[in-house]
Design an enzyme around this catalytic site. Structure first.
Site, PDB file in Angstrom:
ATOM      1  N   GLU A 169       0.893  -0.866   0.005  1.00  0.00           N
ATOM      2  CA  GLU A 169       0.319  -0.521   0.131  1.00  0.00           C
ATOM      3  C   GLU A 169       0.456   1.185  -0.416  1.00  0.00           C
ATOM      4  OE1 GLU A 169      -4.278  -2.107   1.688  1.00  0.00           O
ATOM      5  OE2 GLU A 169      -3.050  -0.147   3.304  1.00  0.00           O
ATOM      6  N   TYR A 294     -11.394  -2.763   0.165  1.00  0.00           N
ATOM      7  CA  TYR A 294     -12.635  -2.993   1.216  1.00  0.00           C
ATOM      8  C   TYR A 294     -13.378  -2.149   0.089  1.00  0.00           C
ATOM      9  CZ  TYR A 294      -8.820  -4.413   4.234  1.00  0.00           C
ATOM     10  OH  TYR A 294      -7.646  -4.951   4.357  1.00  0.00           O
ATOM     11  N   GLU A 351      -5.659  -8.072  -0.153  1.00  0.00           N
ATOM     12  CA  GLU A 351      -6.325  -8.290   1.322  1.00  0.00           C
ATOM     13  C   GLU A 351      -7.945  -7.544   0.960  1.00  0.00           C
ATOM     14  OE1 GLU A 351      -4.973  -4.701   3.278  1.00  0.00           O
ATOM     15  OE2 GLU A 351      -2.731  -4.920   3.953  1.00  0.00           O
ATOM     16  N   GLU A 405      -5.191  -2.044  14.302  1.00  0.00           N
ATOM     17  CA  GLU A 405      -5.710  -1.636  13.741  1.00  0.00           C
ATOM     18  C   GLU A 405      -4.581   0.267  13.453  1.00  0.00           C
ATOM     19  OE1 GLU A 405      -6.475  -2.644  10.896  1.00  0.00           O
ATOM     20  OE2 GLU A 405      -6.700  -4.152  11.450  1.00  0.00           O
TER      21      GLU A 405
END
EC number: 3.2.1.21
Length: 444
Positions: A169, A294, A351, A405
């Site tokens: 990322e 996501y 992911e 996170e």
């Protein structure tokens, strides 16, 4: 298009899970590890929810055999993890920490012994603090320091690891770390951000070169987050903000790495930092494209922000995960199709998953129906992308374990396995059983 009943997953399709070093390992001051920029940020007041840190996290450094046993029980074929640069090179360069390398020897050997393929990511955001003290990614020399680190890791683990990712990322840690104060090192400066973009791209290209030289049979890729960016409001200002955020979020790294040029608005701004030969260094042959996805992003104009764009709000009636993030399986399907056409590389979804606030029930079980629904919907969209001709060859759930996170601390839980952060008790969730059965059925 084939019907759902007629569909069969490709025999060689890779099913896996992903984690990252700082989010699960803990042991931040053990066996010679030195601080990373995230250790530093966690000690800054107000930067991390609840004052949390990765000091202990999931204690994976000591409990990895238990976690590998969970992977084996899950039935995955591949495990994507990252190496902590400050664990193996405490100063970021120079003296090697053998105890740090020994940990990854043990981990890789355990993963292989479980019949699982290790996928090694060289960088998942935990830059050694010692290098940040020298300018970090704003310093062009950091690309060379990264290449030296990559060489160390390749020489040590290349006999057992076939799959390599240079970075995870790129746009998240550069945009949030150098333009928006959401991540370490917490700089908000346009010049610093442009330098970081270009130097990270250079590091990627140099890293690919190192891996090709040392491990000619290796399969090398890079992991990009990509989500469609939509304007919050149907107005010129928000449409312009969405277009610029799309360049920064979706194209600032894969375009130069795979097409040999920056997207147009970034290209004009970054030109002063580009030297002769840089683009040839950056644009190197890769074997696969890693996609983290996501849900969609909404953008709005904001002249107070570094680039005049900010994160906007999804429509009130938008479908959302238990964490409140907007979910659009069709956008995932379309992204896979578009990526396959744009970059013409095999795609691995490295992911995908959903966050929530899962807890252990009175019966000792952890039921997470919202995550099961999300995974069912998104693997359905993945199937549709394959049916439409997208070249997708693997899917990794984020994440094996609940973990740290980043700025949200330990509030959001993304794991297939619940972690009690006080006792370190692991409890597989309903989604763990769902994914295990799904993999079994997909393999026929």
């Amino acid at each position: 298009m084939p019907t759902e009943a007629a569909f069969s997953w490709p025999r060689e399709f890779v099913w896996g899970v992903s984690t990252s070093s700082y989010q699960i390992e803990g042991a931040v001051a053990e066996d010679g590890r030195a601080p990373s920029i995230w250790d530093t940020r966690c000690r800054m007041a107000g930067k991390i929810a609840n004052g949390d840190s990765g000091d202990v996290a999931c204690d994976h450094y000591h409990r990895y055999p238990q976690d590998v046993a969970l992977m084996r029980e899950l039935g995955i074929g591949a495990y994507r993890f990252s190496v902590a640069w400050p664990r193996v090179l405490p100063r970021g360069r120079g003296q090697v920490n053998e105890k740090g390398l020994d940990f990854y020897d043990r981990l890789i050997d355990a993963v292989l012994a479980a019949g699982i393929e290790p996928w090694l990511c060289l960088y998942h955001w935990d830059l050694p603090q010692a290098l940040d003290d020298l300018g970090g990614w704003t310093n062009r020399d950091c690309a060379g320091w990264y290449a030296d680190y990559a060489a160390l890791i390749a020489r040590r683990f290349g006999d057992r690891v076939q799959r390599w990712a240079t970075f995870n990322e790129f746009s998240v840690f550069t945009l949030f770390g150098y333009a928006i104060d959401w991540s370490a090192p917490g700089v908000t400066d346009r010049d610093a951000h442009l330098r970081a973009i270009h130097h990270v791209n250079l590091a990627h290209g140099l890293g690919v070169g190192v891996l090709r030289d040392l491990l000619p049979q290796a399969s090398i890729g890079a992991i990009h987050n990509r989500q469609v960016v939509w304007p919050e409001q149907d107005c010129d200002a928000d449409r312009a903000a969405a277009a610029l955020l799309d360049e920064h979020w979706n194209r600032a790294f894969p375009d130069p790495q795979l097409l040999g040029h920056y997207p147009p608005q970034i290209a004009a701004a970054i030109e002063p930092y580009v030297r002769g030969g840089d683009m040839a260094t950056i644009c190197r042959r890769l074997d696969w494209f890693g996609l983290n996805h996501y849900g969609p992003i909404f953008a709005k104009a904001d002249p107070q922000c570094t680039w005049n764009f900010a994160w906007g709000e999804a429509p009130a009636d938008a479908p959302r995960s238990a964490l409140g993030w907007p979910t659009w399986p069709a956008a995932f399907r379309d992204e896979l199709i578009d990526l396959s056409r744009r970059y013409r590389l095999p795609i691995y979804v490295t992911e995908n998953g959903a966050g929530g606030s899962d807890s252990v029930g009175a019966d000792g079980a952890v039921d997470d129906p919202a995550r099961v629904a999300y995974l069912r919907d998104y693997t359905g969209a993945l199937r549709e992308a394959l049916q439409a001709g997208a070249d997708v060859r693997g899917y990794f759930v984020w994440s094996l374990l609940d973990n740290f996170e980043w700025g949200s601390g330990y509030g959001p839980r993304f794991g297939l396995v619940h972690v009690d952060y006080t006792t370190q008790q692991r409890t597989p969730k309903t989604s763990f059983g769902w994914y295990r059965a799904f993999i079994r059925d997909a393999r026929g």
